[in-house]
Design an enzyme around this catalytic site. Structure first.
Site, PDB file in Angstrom:
ATOM      1  CD  GLU A 127      33.422  22.639   3.431  1.00 53.36           C
ATOM      2  OE1 GLU A 127      34.181  23.577   3.715  1.00 53.36           O
ATOM      3  OE2 GLU A 127      32.516  22.722   2.590  1.00 53.36           O
ATOM      4  CB  CYS A 140      23.889  17.885   4.580  1.00 52.40           C
ATOM      5  SG  CYS A 140      24.481  17.436   2.927  1.00 52.40           S
ATOM      6  CB  CYS A 147      32.515  14.050  -6.011  1.00 55.90           C
ATOM      7  SG  CYS A 147      30.968  13.310  -6.604  1.00 55.90           S
ATOM      8  CB  CYS A 151      26.821  16.427 -11.547  1.00 62.49           C
ATOM      9  SG  CYS A 151      26.384  14.696 -11.165  1.00 62.49           S
ATOM     10  CB  CYS A 154      27.434  19.369  -8.667  1.00 68.00           C
ATOM     11  SG  CYS A 154      27.918  19.041  -6.965  1.00 68.00           S
ATOM     12  N   GLY A 212      30.513  13.433  -2.385  1.00 66.28           N
ATOM     13  CA  GLY A 212      30.613  12.045  -2.807  1.00 66.28           C
ATOM     14  C   GLY A 212      29.306  11.420  -3.260  1.00 66.28           C
ATOM     15  CD  GLU A 213      26.143   8.015  -6.020  1.00 65.40           C
ATOM     16  OE1 GLU A 213      25.516   7.251  -5.264  1.00 65.40           O
ATOM     17  OE2 GLU A 213      25.610   8.960  -6.636  1.00 65.40           O
ATOM     18  CB  SER A 244      21.177  11.830  -2.147  1.00 65.37           C
ATOM     19  OG  SER A 244      21.028  12.391  -3.441  1.00 65.37           O
ATOM     20  CB  SER A 266      20.791  13.594  -8.209  1.00 63.96           C
ATOM     21  OG  SER A 266      21.097  13.847  -6.852  1.00 63.96           O
ATOM     22  CG  LEU A 267      15.110  12.711 -12.862  1.00 65.82           C
ATOM     23  CD1 LEU A 267      15.660  11.370 -13.319  1.00 65.82           C
ATOM     24  CD2 LEU A 267      13.588  12.637 -12.699  1.00 65.82           C
ATOM     25  CG  HIS A 268      19.453  17.025 -11.367  1.00 69.26           C
ATOM     26  ND1 HIS A 268      18.863  17.757 -10.354  1.00 69.26           N
ATOM     27  CD2 HIS A 268      20.391  16.254 -10.773  1.00 69.26           C
ATOM     28  CE1 HIS A 268      19.436  17.445  -9.195  1.00 69.26           C
ATOM     29  NE2 HIS A 268      20.350  16.533  -9.417  1.00 69.26           N
ATOM     30  CG  ASN A 343      22.505  26.804  -4.365  1.00 69.27           C
ATOM     31  OD1 ASN A 343      21.845  27.763  -3.984  1.00 69.27           O
ATOM     32  ND2 ASN A 343      22.217  25.557  -4.037  1.00 69.27           N
TER      33      ASN A 343
END
Length: 406
Positions: A127, A140, A147, A151, A154, A212-213, A244, A266-268, A343
């Site tokens: 997508e 995007c 993936c 995480c 996610c 994906g990464e 990213s 992507s720290l978080h 989300n």
């Protein structure tokens, strides 16, 4: 209640036609997404003399990527014999758009079935999401089918990794969407009034933040960035292409040096103990190692700041103390911090932070001298928001198969 507008939203499995595999015509390899070197090699393989290769490559590149043609016959300044040879050996096949959804906020999401040259990979799906704003349009895109990371905040990460996308498949996502938005010469844009304002291109920015990464598919991402940014074709500035990563430290320096793209991390979390849970990759590349790689990222300046993504999880990572620690950790790094409201999805283990909490966190970061915009959730009504890609589509497809088999 949010109303949802959909275009061609059927997600039932496509009908399977019985056919003897030996009778099925072999698909011609598509030149869509090819690099200049690959395009030159394809021309050499069908007999284009070496002395003409550079000129012919430039001609055909311009037709494929600037004009977005679908047929070799459209190449008006290319001789008939060469057009015929191209059509006999190659195609300009695009991925198939399975569904297209339009959110009430103008966000668009496409489910794309890939037409890969990779053996056994035809039929894989990804997508991509388009987010229009008054002064820009951001696409995007995905870099993998599924993936490789897990995480925990996610939903996309709940899917298993199927494979890496080829560079051609990555580029093809942009070409497909530009067609859908009428962003090639001679095409007409949608008449729903939800594209950027007059005088602005529909797609001005690309973010590798889909499925994906990206840095676990480094070679193909690097090649794709080269095609996307070529000034004689798709012509996106590398400063408007952001890759990213969840923190694949060994590839970060090479990304800046070889691709020259902008970087998002992507720290978080600000503590290894918590980030180990949220982003399990942290167990391999902990926060200090990750931030050291950011400090040495090639080209990072105040004009080319690294974006740190921080999802706001209620009672988990959203305290004022954690905001202050985030500021301390990022000292010396040209940075901005995107605060992302979580989300949720059914059964999610987290809740989104309260708005007052997010604002308090943002104020602390901003007062320390860092831009700290709160990302407005976009496309939630069509499950196109951050972390939601394809998961719901997969569940609905599985449900449809069960109904069909019952």
């Amino acid at each position: 209640m949010i109303k949802e507008a959909m275009i061609e939203t059927s997600i039932l499995p496509a009908p399977v036609l019985e056919q003897n595999p030996q009778d099925a015509p072999k698909a011609l390899p598509s030149l869509l997404g090819a690099t200049r070197e690959e395009l030159a090699a394809a021309l050499a393989a069908i007999g284009v003399p070496e002395r003409e290769l550079r000129m012919r490559t430039t001609q055909i590149w311009h037709w494929i990527y600037f004009h977005g043609i679908r047929s070799f016959d459209s190449m008006l300044n290319v001789g008939k014999n060469l057009r015929t040879a191209l059509a006999e050996h190659y195609s300009l096949e695009r991925p198939q758009v399975i569904s297209e959804q339009l959110s009430t906020d103008g966000t668009r999401k496409w489910l794309i079935r890939l037409a890969s040259e990779t053996e056994g990979a035809r039929g894989d799906e990804v997508e991509c999401v388009y987010i229009p704003e008054s002064d820009r349009g951001t696409l995007c895109i995905s870099s993998q089918v599924g993936c490789t990371l897990t995480c925990t905040f996610c939903h996309t990460g709940t899917q298993k990794l199927v494979r890496n996308l080829t560079a051609r498949e990555i580029v093809a996502q942009l070409v497909v969407v530009r067609e859908k938005l009428g962003d090639f010469p001679g095409l007409v844009p949608p008449k729903d009034g939800l594209l950027p304002g007059e005088g602005n291109r529909p797609i001005t920015n690309i973010v590798f933040m889909g499925m994906g990464e990206p840095l676990y598919n480094f070679d193909n991402v690097r090649k794709a960035v080269g095609v996307l940014s070529d000034g004689e074709g798709l012509s996106l500035s590398r400063r408007r292409i952001t890759v990213s990563t969840a923190g694949v430290v060994p590839q970060m320096e090479a990304l800046g040096r070889e691709a020259g793209s902008m970087l998002a991390v992507s720290l978080h979390a600000v503590r290894d103990e918590l980030r180990d849970r949220l982003v399990p990759l942290n167990r391999k590349y902990p926060i200090k190692e990750l931030l050291d790689a950011c400090r040495s990222y090639p080209g990072a300046t105040n004009a080319r700041r690294i974006t740190f993504e921080y999802v706001m999880l209620k009672g988990i990572n959203d305290s004022p103390a954690e905001a202050r620690e985030l500021v301390r950790l990022l000292k010396g790094i040209p940075a901005k911090i995107n605060l992302i409201p979580f989300n949720p999805w059914p059964g999610a283990p987290y809740e989104c932070s309260d708005w007052d909490t997010i604002e308090r966190f943002s104020t602390i970061v901003f007062n320390a001298g860092y831009a700290s915009p709160v990302r407005t959730p976009r496309g939630r009504d069509i499950l196109a928001a951050c972390g939601q890609l394809k998961s719901e589509t997969e569940k609905l497809r599985a449900r449809a198969r069960l109904i069909a088999e019952s």
